[in-house]
Design an enzyme around this catalytic site. Structure first.
Site, PDB file in Angstrom:
ATOM      1  N   GLU A  17      58.986 -79.526  90.881  1.00  0.00           N
ATOM      2  CA  GLU A  17      60.048 -78.972  90.190  1.00  0.00           C
ATOM      3  C   GLU A  17      59.849 -78.304  89.008  1.00  0.00           C
ATOM      4  OE1 GLU A  17      63.565 -78.811  90.580  1.00  0.00           O
ATOM      5  OE2 GLU A  17      63.267 -77.790  88.645  1.00  0.00           O
ATOM      6  N   ARG A  33      87.659 -69.251  98.001  1.00  0.00           N
ATOM      7  CA  ARG A  33      87.326 -69.177  96.710  1.00  0.00           C
ATOM      8  C   ARG A  33      87.331 -67.701  96.392  1.00  0.00           C
ATOM      9  NH1 ARG A  33      82.760 -73.762  95.579  1.00  0.00           N
ATOM     10  NH2 ARG A  33      84.267 -75.756  95.698  1.00  0.00           N
ATOM     11  N   HIS A  77      77.687 -69.304  93.191  1.00  0.00           N
ATOM     12  CA  HIS A  77      76.879 -69.665  94.493  1.00  0.00           C
ATOM     13  C   HIS A  77      76.361 -68.191  95.073  1.00  0.00           C
ATOM     14  CE1 HIS A  77      75.669 -72.223  97.960  1.00  0.00           C
ATOM     15  NE2 HIS A  77      75.735 -70.946  98.463  1.00  0.00           N
ATOM     16  N   GLU A 136      70.368 -73.518  99.162  1.00  0.00           N
ATOM     17  CA  GLU A 136      70.988 -72.012  98.539  1.00  0.00           C
ATOM     18  C   GLU A 136      70.053 -71.017  98.866  1.00  0.00           C
ATOM     19  OE1 GLU A 136      73.098 -72.822  94.982  1.00  0.00           O
ATOM     20  OE2 GLU A 136      73.668 -70.506  94.851  1.00  0.00           O
ATOM     21  N   ALA A 157      78.359 -76.473 100.592  1.00  0.00           N
ATOM     22  CA  ALA A 157      77.079 -76.347 100.057  1.00  0.00           C
ATOM     23  C   ALA A 157      76.212 -77.343  99.966  1.00  0.00           C
ATOM     24  CB  ALA A 157      77.113 -75.650  98.713  1.00  0.00           C
TER      25      ALA A 157
HETATM   26  P1  ADP Z   1      69.774 -76.680  96.705  1.00  0.00           P
HETATM   27  O1  ADP Z   1      71.221 -77.052  96.709  1.00  0.00           O
HETATM   28  O2  ADP Z   1      69.272 -75.449  97.565  1.00  0.00           O
HETATM   29  O3  ADP Z   1      68.818 -77.989  96.949  1.00  0.00           O
HETATM   30  P2  ADP Z   1      69.387 -76.761  93.795  1.00  0.00           P
HETATM   31  O4  ADP Z   1      69.756 -75.763  92.885  1.00  0.00           O
HETATM   32  O5  ADP Z   1      70.097 -78.162  93.783  1.00  0.00           O
HETATM   33  O6  ADP Z   1      69.305 -76.090  95.276  1.00  0.00           O
HETATM   34  O7  ADP Z   1      67.767 -77.007  93.466  1.00  0.00           O
HETATM   35  C1  ADP Z   1      67.028 -76.035  93.557  1.00  0.00           C
HETATM   36  C2  ADP Z   1      65.875 -76.602  92.611  1.00  0.00           C
HETATM   37  O8  ADP Z   1      64.803 -75.710  92.529  1.00  0.00           O
HETATM   38  C3  ADP Z   1      66.103 -76.617  91.015  1.00  0.00           C
HETATM   39  O9  ADP Z   1      66.198 -77.724  90.503  1.00  0.00           O
HETATM   40  C4  ADP Z   1      65.374 -75.433  90.590  1.00  0.00           C
HETATM   41  O10 ADP Z   1      65.005 -75.874  89.098  1.00  0.00           O
HETATM   42  C5  ADP Z   1      63.975 -75.488  91.403  1.00  0.00           C
HETATM   43  N1  ADP Z   1      63.187 -74.559  91.335  1.00  0.00           N
HETATM   44  C6  ADP Z   1      63.491 -73.072  91.348  1.00  0.00           C
HETATM   45  N2  ADP Z   1      62.577 -72.292  91.280  1.00  0.00           N
HETATM   46  C7  ADP Z   1      61.485 -73.051  91.247  1.00  0.00           C
HETATM   47  C8  ADP Z   1      59.980 -72.842  91.506  1.00  0.00           C
HETATM   48  N3  ADP Z   1      59.723 -71.633  91.298  1.00  0.00           N
HETATM   49  N4  ADP Z   1      59.307 -73.918  91.361  1.00  0.00           N
HETATM   50  C9  ADP Z   1      59.674 -75.281  91.592  1.00  0.00           C
HETATM   51  N5  ADP Z   1      60.985 -75.483  91.519  1.00  0.00           N
HETATM   52  C10 ADP Z   1      61.689 -74.515  91.467  1.00  0.00           C
END
Ligand code: ADP
Length: 621
Positions: free
Chosen positions: A163, A452, A559, A588, A603
């Protein structure tokens, strides 16, 4: 934040606890303390020597801000047995409310709260990711990422989950956690109204847009005929009707087989989540833009409930979680994705090789203004001036990395605006059932149960792009707002109130006569229980029990519907429709499911169903 990162990595760390030997009277205690928007209630469980559980209950804290505090602070208190824990960044008041309410519970349990405030929290240095090999690498610790990690680990894989931010959860943690699925048990007491029947007939009467659409429609038609013949007066629903509504709401741009894969697996995924620690309330409702009574919710009406449960599960299964670790690019070898290059928490470049596959779960690009302006094909202006309610991590990294690996993108031009971004700081929103939207002229302008995109376009056309949501005391009570919470929200300027509609209009600064006429007409439509002049079909109860409440809202970027193209196995496809071996994606970051407009409450199942499928498929390689 370091301490919270360490807390999340508890399974990997040896943590030094300096808890004094404190004796408690074992049991569960409840207390409240003042937060940002009013009292926050916590329930704390003790055994003889330790705080074993902290649960946050009733509160009016702001959605989108409270989640990090609600996830991190209880976890830190239990991990460190301390009240001297850090507050969550950006959520100081919500954090302090939890800490102070827990202190009250400590006193009730016969413990020494003062001593707990003094307990030093010392985490040893985090285990920082270095060059390594694993079975499955999951990028992004939101809903899709945790679901994928848990599922891959359950299927026997060694999993590394990274993350980029200092806290887990992404948009999933910030959202209301609504999960749409057909669920005969949960929906069995919901009545079927004339207006809902009309809604089914309307979608069934639409022209076929493809063979796959025609086939799906024929299945729903057969189910509908059987339902009518049965004489049932309870809600009609099925995975196929859910799929057809999803496609219809997205103007038939979504990929029929992907939508069917989602709705067919949604109930199974709901049960899988329950088995993995996620709790759902018994109520099944219609969240904004959900179009049907099939939204399931967690006790705190928050995605944080889902993330907390999946995180605990992932760590218990040995998933190695690394925060502040950003994936930069995918490694390709002979056309296969074999790993990724990342920047670890110390800022060093590291390589992770993943023998079974890489799962991209990085979320959307709502927080990347450049990308949304580049791809937007839907709105006249979606640049700097439009706010987003997304996590700062939603910058489209997975799309950029996927593109470089040859992935095909679908539906990138479709960007969803959340019609209900609070302007006055909060309110009662999110439930369609008994709410009315009115503008500065005191008039309704849209069917509140609409899609929406229709709600957002309607809102953008109003004076100052602003509107109010009105509800009565009965609805407020139904949504768990106590008089104390409501009083606080009014005194803090988050809500307007009046004992009569005229008084409320005055407090909102809108013409009283117009608003009175608007409410009277709304109540007539509720009594008639049929489609009204705006096309609203979902009615629950009249707005007639004072005092009345309203708060103001305006749309924001919410979104991004487009992204990496995947198949039902969540394998990423290239521009020729071929699978890119070793490369999976979920949530997403993917496109092709929601079409032009995502149904509210779709979602979370999208992220969690396909995350689960991705984890299982990657592990099976
Ligand atoms: P989804 O609903 O698709 O799971 P989220 O927004 O809940 O999407 O989660 C996506 C996560 O991925 C976020 O916590 C974001 O900070 C993390 N993220 C985005 N880009 C990267 C990256 N390059 N490396 C690691 N984590 C990432």
């Amino acid at each position: 934040m370091k301490k919270f990162a360490a807390a999340a990595l508890a399974a990997l760390l040896s943590v030094c606890l300096f808890a004094t030997a404190l004796a408690y009277t074992p049991g569960t205690y409840t207390a409240s303390a003042q937060g940002n928007n009013g009292p926050v209630t916590v329930t704390v469980t003790f055994d003889e020597n330790a705080i074993t559980d902290v649960k946050v209950g009733q509160n009016a804290e702001t959605v989108g801000i409270r989640e990090t505090a609600f996830e991190q602070v209880p976890m830190a208190i239990v991990t460190y047995q301390s009240l001297g824990v850090d507050v969550a960044s950006g959520a100081t008041n919500s954090s302090n409310a939890i800490i102070n309410a827990v202190a009250d519970c400590v006193a009730q349990a016969g413990g020494d709260a003062e001593a707990l405030f003094a307990v030093e929290v010392v985490a040893e240095e985090e285990v920082v990711l270095t060059d390594c090999e694993t079975d499955v690498l999951v990028i992004g610790a939101g809903g899709a990422g945790f679901s994928a990690a848990v599922s891959a680990a359950q299927n026997g894989a060694k999993v590394i989950l990274v993350e980029k931010l200092a806290a887990v959860g992404g948009n999933t943690l910030r959202c209301g956690g609504a999960f749409n699925t057909y669920n005969p048990e949960g929906q069995k007491d919901i009545p079927m109204t004339a207006a809902l029947k009309e809604a089914v007939e309307e979608v069934l009467a639409k022209e076929n847009t493809s063979d796959a659409h025609a086939e799906l429609k024929a299945e729903v038609q057969a189910q509908w005929d059987a339902y009518l013949a049965s004489g049932s007066d309870k809600l009609f629903d099925s995975p196929e009707w859910h799929a057809l509504q999803t496609l219809d709401a997205g103007d038939y741009i979504g990929d029929v087989k992907m939508v069917r894969a989602l709705t067919a697996d949604a109930l199974n995924t709901l049960h899988w989540l329950t088995d993995n620690g996620v709790v759902w309330t018994d109520e099944v409702s219609t969240v904004v833009g959900a179009l049907w009574n099939r939204s399931h919710q967690t006790p705190n009406v928050s995605g944080a409930d889902i993330i907390t449960a999946l995180q605990a599960n992932a760590l218990a299964q040995g998933v190695e979680l690394h925060l502040e670790t950003k994936a930069e690019e995918l490694i390709m070898e002979e056309g296969r994705v074999t790993g990724a290059i990342l920047t670890n928490a110390k800022g060093e470049k590291v390589t992770v090789k993943a023998s079974k596959g890489v799962i991209m779960a990085t979320g959307g690009f709502s927080a990347n203004v450049e990308m949304r302006v580049k791809y937007n094909g839907q709105w006249s202006d979606i640049g700097e001036t439009m706010k987003t309610n997304n996590s700062e991590g939603a910058t489209g990294d997975g799309i950029t990395m996927g593109l470089a690996a040859g992935a095909n993108l679908v539906g990138m031009e479709w960007i969803q605006l959340m019609p209900l971004n609070p302007v006055s700081g909060g309110g009662i929103s999110g439930y369609v059932n008994s709410s009315l939207y009115f503008n500065k002229e005191g008039e309704r302008f849209v069917a509140e149960d609409e899609r929406r995109d229709v709600l957002a376009a309607g809102a953008l056309a109003q004076t100052d792009k602003l509107f109010f949501i009105l509800c009565d005391a009965e609805e407020a009570a139904l949504r768990g707002r106590t008089e104390q919470v409501l009083g606080y929200m009014v005194s803090a300027g988050m809500m307007y109130t009046g004992n009569t509609i005229a008084e409320l209009a005055q407090s909102c600064g809108v013409p009283a006569e117009a608003l009175e006429a608007t409410v009277a007409k709304f109540n007539e439509a509720v009594a008639a229980d049929t489609k009204d002049e705006f096309g609203r079909t979902t009615w629950e109860s009249a707005i007639d029990v004072g005092p009345f409440y309203a708060s103001s809202f305006s749309p924001c970027v919410h979104h991004t519907m487009g992204g990496l193209q995947i198949n039902e196995k969540t394998e990423v496809l290239d521009v020729n429709g071929n699978v890119i071996p070793g490369f999976y994606a979920a949530g997403e970051v993917t496109g092709g499911i929601h079409g032009t407009n995502r149904v509210g409450g779709n979602a979370v199942p999208d992220a969690l169903c396909f995350g689960k499928i991705a984890g299982a498929n990657a592990a099976a390689n």
